[in-house]
Design a protein around this motif. Structure first.
Motif, PDB file in Angstrom:
ATOM      1  N   ASP A   1       0.855  -1.179   0.000  1.00 17.11           N
ATOM      2  CA  ASP A   1       0.000   0.000   0.000  1.00 17.11           C
ATOM      3  C   ASP A   1       0.903   1.245   0.000  1.00 17.11           C
ATOM      4  O   ASP A   1       1.930   1.268   0.685  1.00 17.11           O
TER       5      ASP A   1
ATOM      6  N   ARG B   1      -8.327  -3.196 -11.924  1.00 12.93           N
ATOM      7  CA  ARG B   1      -7.717  -3.262 -10.604  1.00 12.93           C
ATOM      8  C   ARG B   1      -8.425  -4.316  -9.767  1.00 12.93           C
ATOM      9  O   ARG B   1      -9.618  -4.565  -9.911  1.00 12.93           O
TER      10      ARG B   1
ATOM     11  N   ARG C   1     -14.205  -3.493  -6.817  1.00 12.71           N
ATOM     12  CA  ARG C   1     -15.242  -3.336  -5.793  1.00 12.71           C
ATOM     13  C   ARG C   1     -16.642  -3.174  -6.382  1.00 12.71           C
ATOM     14  O   ARG C   1     -17.614  -3.055  -5.644  1.00 12.71           O
TER      15      ARG C   1
ATOM     16  N   PHE D   1     -11.446 -12.705  -2.405  1.00 15.78           N
ATOM     17  CA  PHE D   1     -10.487 -11.996  -3.270  1.00 15.78           C
ATOM     18  C   PHE D   1     -10.203 -12.828  -4.521  1.00 15.78           C
ATOM     19  O   PHE D   1     -10.124 -12.301  -5.628  1.00 15.78           O
TER      20      PHE D   1
ATOM     21  N   ARG E   1     -11.202 -12.332  -8.782  1.00 16.93           N
ATOM     22  CA  ARG E   1     -10.376 -12.467  -9.991  1.00 16.93           C
ATOM     23  C   ARG E   1     -11.011 -13.460 -10.958  1.00 16.93           C
ATOM     24  O   ARG E   1     -11.020 -13.244 -12.159  1.00 16.93           O
TER      25      ARG E   1
ATOM     26  N   ARG F   1      -2.662  -4.719  -8.942  1.00 15.42           N
ATOM     27  CA  ARG F   1      -2.758  -5.864  -8.007  1.00 15.42           C
ATOM     28  C   ARG F   1      -3.384  -7.091  -8.662  1.00 15.42           C
ATOM     29  O   ARG F   1      -4.322  -6.973  -9.453  1.00 15.42           O
TER      30      ARG F   1
ATOM     31  N   GLY G   1      -3.003 -11.276  -3.448  1.00 14.93           N
ATOM     32  CA  GLY G   1      -3.896 -12.250  -2.821  1.00 14.93           C
ATOM     33  C   GLY G   1      -3.146 -13.157  -1.869  1.00 14.93           C
ATOM     34  O   GLY G   1      -3.547 -13.354  -0.723  1.00 14.93           O
TER      35      GLY G   1
ATOM     36  N   TYR H   1      -1.002 -10.970   1.219  1.00 15.84           N
ATOM     37  CA  TYR H   1      -1.761 -10.420   2.346  1.00 15.84           C
ATOM     38  C   TYR H   1      -2.319 -11.524   3.246  1.00 15.84           C
ATOM     39  O   TYR H   1      -2.400 -11.361   4.458  1.00 15.84           O
TER      40      TYR H   1
HETATM   41  P1  TMP Z   1      -6.373  -1.470  -2.909  1.00 15.18           P
HETATM   42  O1  TMP Z   1      -5.966  -0.482  -1.857  1.00 15.18           O
HETATM   43  O2  TMP Z   1      -5.333  -1.672  -3.973  1.00 15.18           O
HETATM   44  O3  TMP Z   1      -7.755  -1.223  -3.457  1.00 15.18           O
HETATM   45  O4  TMP Z   1      -6.456  -2.890  -2.173  1.00 15.18           O
HETATM   46  C1  TMP Z   1      -7.170  -3.021  -1.000  1.00 15.18           C
HETATM   47  C2  TMP Z   1      -6.446  -3.907  -0.036  1.00 15.18           C
HETATM   48  O5  TMP Z   1      -6.735  -5.288  -0.309  1.00 15.18           O
HETATM   49  C3  TMP Z   1      -4.946  -3.767  -0.018  1.00 15.18           C
HETATM   50  O6  TMP Z   1      -4.531  -3.570   1.319  1.00 15.18           O
HETATM   51  C4  TMP Z   1      -4.446  -5.095  -0.521  1.00 15.18           C
HETATM   52  C5  TMP Z   1      -5.549  -6.051  -0.205  1.00 15.18           C
HETATM   53  N1  TMP Z   1      -5.677  -7.222  -1.088  1.00 15.18           N
HETATM   54  C6  TMP Z   1      -5.724  -8.494  -0.537  1.00 15.18           C
HETATM   55  O7  TMP Z   1      -5.602  -8.659   0.662  1.00 15.18           O
HETATM   56  N2  TMP Z   1      -5.907  -9.563  -1.366  1.00 15.18           N
HETATM   57  C7  TMP Z   1      -6.059  -9.417  -2.726  1.00 15.18           C
HETATM   58  O8  TMP Z   1      -6.226 -10.416  -3.447  1.00 15.18           O
HETATM   59  C8  TMP Z   1      -6.009  -8.093  -3.283  1.00 15.18           C
HETATM   60  C9  TMP Z   1      -6.170  -7.896  -4.745  1.00 15.18           C
HETATM   61  C10 TMP Z   1      -5.822  -7.016  -2.417  1.00 15.18           C
END
Ligand code: TMP
Length: 212
Positions: free
Chosen positions: A18, A44, A48, A75, A79, A100, A105, A108
Motif C-alpha cells: 500500500d 484493478r 469493488r 479476493f 479475480r 494488483r 492475494g 496479504y
Molecule cells: P487497494 O488499496 O489496492 O484497493 O487494495 C485493498 C487492499 O486489499 C490492499 O490492502 C491489498 C488487499 N488485497 C488483498 O488482501 N488480497 C487481494 O487479493 C487483493 C487484490 C488485495
C-alpha cells in the motif's frame, strides 16, 4: 495488426505494498502505451463494483467481519469472475494493465499466517501475467508517505510481513523497480519494460496460467 493470428495483448501486473505508487503509475503507463496507438485498458483488484467486490469492500472498511480464509477466497473469486473477460480482451489484442493480482492475494493472506500453498491453490488456472512490475518500497517509507487510511491492512507491522511474502513470491521474471525514486524515473523504467512485453505478445507469445 501485424498480421499474426496469435497476436494478442499483454497482461501486465503492478504489485507492491500500500502507498507504493502503483495506482498513479498504472494510469501513467496506460497513457504511455495508448500514445503508441496500442489498445490498452486498466483493471484493478479488488474490483469493488461486483457483488463479491462489495463484500470485500465492506470487509476492508471494517463494516463487516469475515474470517481470514473466507476473505481470501472472496479476493480469489473476484479475480475468477473477471477471468473470461480478461482472456477475451487479451485475445482481441487489448493490453491489460492490472493494479494488483494474485500476488497480493497470496501475500496479504500469508502475512496473516495462512499456509502459502493453501493461499496459492484457488489462483491455479487464472491467467499468468506476461510481466510483473514490482514497485519496491521499504514499509517504513511507504508509511511516511502518509495517507494510510483506516482500512484493515493500513498498519506498518502488517505491511512489513506483506513485504516479506512478496520477496518469497518474486522470481526472475519480475521486474523490481525502486519506488523511492522520483515519480518520473519510476515511470520511465516501467515504460521500457512494458512496451517491450507488449511487442513480444503482439508477435504471438502463448497465454500461460498460474502457477507455473
Ligand atoms: P487497494 O488499496 O489496492 O484497493 O487494495 C485493498 C487492499 O486489499 C490492499 O490492502 C491489498 C488487499 N488485497 C488483498 O488482501 N488480497 C487481494 O487479493 C487483493 C487484490 C488485495
Amino acid at each position: 495488426s501485424i498480421g499474426n493470428n496469435d497476436s494478442r495483448g499483454a497482461l501486465i501486473v503492478l504489485e507492491g505494498l500500500d502507498r507504493c505508487g502503483k495506482t498513479s503509475q498504472s494510469s501513467r503507463l496506460l497513457s504511455y502505451l495508448d500514445s503508441f496507438g496500442h489498445s490498452v485498458e486498466l483493471l484493478r483488484f479488488p474490483d469493488r463494483s461486483t457483488n463479491v467486490g462489495q463484500m470485500i469492500s465492506a470487509y476492508l472498511s471494517k463494516q463487516s467481519h469475515l474470517n481470514d480464509h473466507t476473505i481470501h477466497l472472496l479476493f480469489s473469486a473476484n479475480r475468477w469472475e473477471k477471468r473470461s473477460m480478461m482472456e477475451t480482451k487479451l485475445k482481441a489484442g487489448t493490453t491489460l494493465i492490472v493494479d494488483r493480482y494474485s500476488y497480493s492475494g497470496v501475500a496479504y493472506s500469508f502475512a496473516k499466517g495462512i499456509d502459502i500453498e493453501w493461499c496459492k491453490a484457488p489462483e491455479i488456472g487464472l491467467l499468468a501475467p506476461d510481466l510483473v512490475l514490482y514497485l519496491d518500497i521499504p514499509p517504513e517509507k511507504a508509511a511516511e508517505r502518509g495517507g494510510y487510511g483506516d482500512e484493515r491492512y493500513d498498519h506498518l507491522e502488517f505491511q512489513k510481513k506483506v513485504a516479506q511474502c512478496f520477496q518469497i513470491l518474486c522470481d526472475s521474471s519480475w521486474k523490481i523497480i525502486d519506488a523511492c525514486q522520483a515519480m518520473e524515473d519510476v515511470e520511465k523504467q516501467l515504460q521500457e519494460t512494458a512496451l517491450d512485453r507488449v511487442i513480444t505478445c503482439q508477435k504471438g507469445k502463448p497465454l500461460s496460467f498460474l502457477w507455473r
